[in-house]
Design an enzyme around this catalytic site. Structure first.
Site, PDB file in Angstrom:
ATOM      1  N   THR A  14       0.855  -1.191   0.000  1.00  0.00           N
ATOM      2  CA  THR A  14       0.000   0.000   0.000  1.00  0.00           C
ATOM      3  C   THR A  14       0.891   1.241   0.000  1.00  0.00           C
ATOM      4  O   THR A  14       2.061   1.160   0.362  1.00  0.00           O
ATOM      5  CB  THR A  14      -0.913   0.027   1.255  1.00  0.00           C
ATOM      6  N   ASN A  16      -0.588   3.861   1.543  1.00  0.00           N
ATOM      7  CA  ASN A  16      -1.340   4.600   2.555  1.00  0.00           C
ATOM      8  C   ASN A  16      -0.717   4.362   3.944  1.00  0.00           C
ATOM      9  O   ASN A  16      -0.878   3.303   4.543  1.00  0.00           O
ATOM     10  CB  ASN A  16      -2.807   4.121   2.508  1.00  0.00           C
ATOM     11  N   LYS A  19      -3.059   3.314   6.830  1.00  0.00           N
ATOM     12  CA  LYS A  19      -3.445   1.903   6.903  1.00  0.00           C
ATOM     13  C   LYS A  19      -2.349   1.091   7.583  1.00  0.00           C
ATOM     14  O   LYS A  19      -2.624   0.194   8.373  1.00  0.00           O
ATOM     15  CB  LYS A  19      -3.668   1.343   5.497  1.00  0.00           C
ATOM     16  N   GLU A  44      -4.759  -3.153  -9.648  1.00  0.00           N
ATOM     17  CA  GLU A  44      -6.155  -3.136  -9.194  1.00  0.00           C
ATOM     18  C   GLU A  44      -7.106  -3.294 -10.346  1.00  0.00           C
ATOM     19  O   GLU A  44      -7.196  -2.410 -11.196  1.00  0.00           O
ATOM     20  CB  GLU A  44      -6.450  -1.819  -8.470  1.00  0.00           C
ATOM     21  N   ASP A  70      -8.263  -4.065   0.574  1.00  0.00           N
ATOM     22  CA  ASP A  70      -9.116  -3.146  -0.163  1.00  0.00           C
ATOM     23  C   ASP A  70     -10.359  -2.884   0.670  1.00  0.00           C
ATOM     24  O   ASP A  70     -10.860  -3.793   1.348  1.00  0.00           O
ATOM     25  CB  ASP A  70      -9.493  -3.720  -1.534  1.00  0.00           C
ATOM     26  N   PHE A 145      -8.354   9.366   8.330  1.00  0.00           N
ATOM     27  CA  PHE A 145      -8.166   9.680   6.907  1.00  0.00           C
ATOM     28  C   PHE A 145      -9.449   9.341   6.153  1.00  0.00           C
ATOM     29  O   PHE A 145     -10.410   8.807   6.718  1.00  0.00           O
ATOM     30  CB  PHE A 145      -6.970   8.907   6.330  1.00  0.00           C
ATOM     31  N   GLY A 146      -9.444   9.643   4.866  1.00  0.00           N
ATOM     32  CA  GLY A 146     -10.556   9.258   3.983  1.00  0.00           C
ATOM     33  C   GLY A 146     -11.911   9.703   4.511  1.00  0.00           C
ATOM     34  O   GLY A 146     -12.125  10.874   4.841  1.00  0.00           O
ATOM     35  N   LYS A 168     -10.916   4.054  17.400  1.00  0.00           N
ATOM     36  CA  LYS A 168     -11.216   3.620  16.019  1.00  0.00           C
ATOM     37  C   LYS A 168     -10.686   2.196  15.802  1.00  0.00           C
ATOM     38  O   LYS A 168     -11.360   1.347  15.218  1.00  0.00           O
ATOM     39  CB  LYS A 168     -10.601   4.586  14.992  1.00  0.00           C
ATOM     40  N   ARG A 174     -11.162  -2.408   9.530  1.00  0.00           N
ATOM     41  CA  ARG A 174      -9.756  -2.851   9.380  1.00  0.00           C
ATOM     42  C   ARG A 174      -9.351  -3.688  10.589  1.00  0.00           C
ATOM     43  O   ARG A 174      -8.697  -4.716  10.453  1.00  0.00           O
ATOM     44  CB  ARG A 174      -8.851  -1.616   9.232  1.00  0.00           C
TER      45      ARG A 174
HETATM   46  P1  IMP Z   1      -8.715   1.662  -0.733  1.00  0.00           P
HETATM   47  O1  IMP Z   1      -8.921   0.349  -0.101  1.00  0.00           O
HETATM   48  O2  IMP Z   1      -7.404   2.248  -0.324  1.00  0.00           O
HETATM   49  O3  IMP Z   1      -8.973   1.681  -2.202  1.00  0.00           O
HETATM   50  O4  IMP Z   1      -9.788   2.620  -0.050  1.00  0.00           O
HETATM   51  C1  IMP Z   1     -11.017   2.951  -0.606  1.00  0.00           C
HETATM   52  C2  IMP Z   1     -11.482   4.291  -0.065  1.00  0.00           C
HETATM   53  O5  IMP Z   1     -11.982   4.107   1.251  1.00  0.00           O
HETATM   54  C3  IMP Z   1     -10.396   5.354   0.004  1.00  0.00           C
HETATM   55  O6  IMP Z   1     -10.926   6.589  -0.369  1.00  0.00           O
HETATM   56  C4  IMP Z   1     -10.002   5.378   1.446  1.00  0.00           C
HETATM   57  O7  IMP Z   1      -9.588   6.638   1.852  1.00  0.00           O
HETATM   58  C5  IMP Z   1     -11.302   4.981   2.120  1.00  0.00           C
HETATM   59  N1  IMP Z   1     -11.037   4.274   3.351  1.00  0.00           N
HETATM   60  C6  IMP Z   1     -10.451   3.067   3.500  1.00  0.00           C
HETATM   61  N2  IMP Z   1     -10.335   2.768   4.806  1.00  0.00           N
HETATM   62  C7  IMP Z   1     -10.836   3.822   5.476  1.00  0.00           C
HETATM   63  C8  IMP Z   1     -10.956   4.102   6.862  1.00  0.00           C
HETATM   64  O8  IMP Z   1     -10.554   3.349   7.762  1.00  0.00           O
HETATM   65  N3  IMP Z   1     -11.524   5.289   7.151  1.00  0.00           N
HETATM   66  C9  IMP Z   1     -11.968   6.158   6.219  1.00  0.00           C
HETATM   67  N4  IMP Z   1     -11.849   5.951   4.916  1.00  0.00           N
HETATM   68  C10 IMP Z   1     -11.288   4.778   4.553  1.00  0.00           C
END
Ligand code: IMP
Length: 195
Positions: A14, A16, A19, A44, A70, A145-146, A168, A174
């Site tokens: 990743t 991120n 994460k 992906e 994911d 985040f996100g 959290k 997660r």
């Molecule tokens: P991906 O798995 O990294 O593709 O994440 C998909 C989307 O979900 C992204 O925009 C991430 O920022 C969001 N996301 C994934 N996990 C979390 C979380 O724990 N909190 C908030 N957003 C999340």
């Protein structure tokens, strides 16, 4: 003979950092290390299934202890949208755009789902975690985040972004997925050490 438990280091594919930090703090309780792996390319595919996305990404490059995750945010009144397209929606219309789609709709229920894949002995093992909740009226909080500022887990009034990492990590999709993975690793290590 008193043997030290074997130490495992998972390589989390990743970019991120959030994460990796969350996964590390969840897995450190089990004596499992996590390092960020950004030299392996994560391919992906586009799919409605998080499981298929993770499986495909790992099968291409199945090296022991490689981990891919994911996630998606699934909104009930939008029939599960954005789901596996959450990253794209976050980058395009953002949090406020998503909240605007809910204007005038009664229901704000949503859930986060995480699918974690582990590569072991040329096989992909999947672990899933879900947390149910609802979307806030406005983004709130500065942590995480996100979508964290708009997601309120069931049983709480705070968004993930307001509650801090420790809480959290007790509740999140997660943490549930990685706890399942840790349970699996603990079982196979116990059977190796007991053999
Ligand atoms: P991906 O798995 O990294 O593709 O994440 C998909 C989307 O979900 C992204 O925009 C991430 O920022 C969001 N996301 C994934 N996990 C979390 C979380 O724990 N909190 C908030 N957003 C999340």
């Amino acid at each position: 003979m008193n043997q030290e438990p074997a130490m495992i280091t998972l390589r989390f594919v990743t970019r991120n950092q959030h994460k990796v930090k969350e996964a590390s703090s969840i897995l450190s309780r089990y004596g499992i290390n996590v390092v960020m792996e950004n030299s392996v390319n994560k391919v992906e595919i586009q799919s409605d299934s998080l499981e298929d996305i993770v499986t495909y990404a790992l099968k291409l490059n199945c090296i022991n202890w490689l981990v891919v995750e994911d996630d998606g945010l699934f909104v009930d009144s939008l029939n599960g949208f954005p789901g596996p397209y959450s990253e794209y929606v976050y980058r395009t219309i953002g949090l406020r755009g998503l909240l605007r789609l809910l204007q005038g709709s009664e229901g704000r229920n949503a859930y986060f789902k995480s699918v974690v894949g582990l590569c072991i002995n040329n096989e992909v093992k999947l672990f899933t975690g879900i947390v149910k909740g609802k979307l806030s009226e406005e983004p709130r909080g500065s942590g995480g985040f996100g979508y964290d500022p708009v997601f309120i887990p069931d049983g709480y009034d705070l968004t993930f972004a307001e509650m801090g990492e420790e809480l959290k990590n007790k509740l999140s999709h997660r943490s549930r997925a990685f706890n399942n993975l840790a349970g699996y690793l603990t079982r196979i290590l116990d059977s190796i050490q007991g053999a």
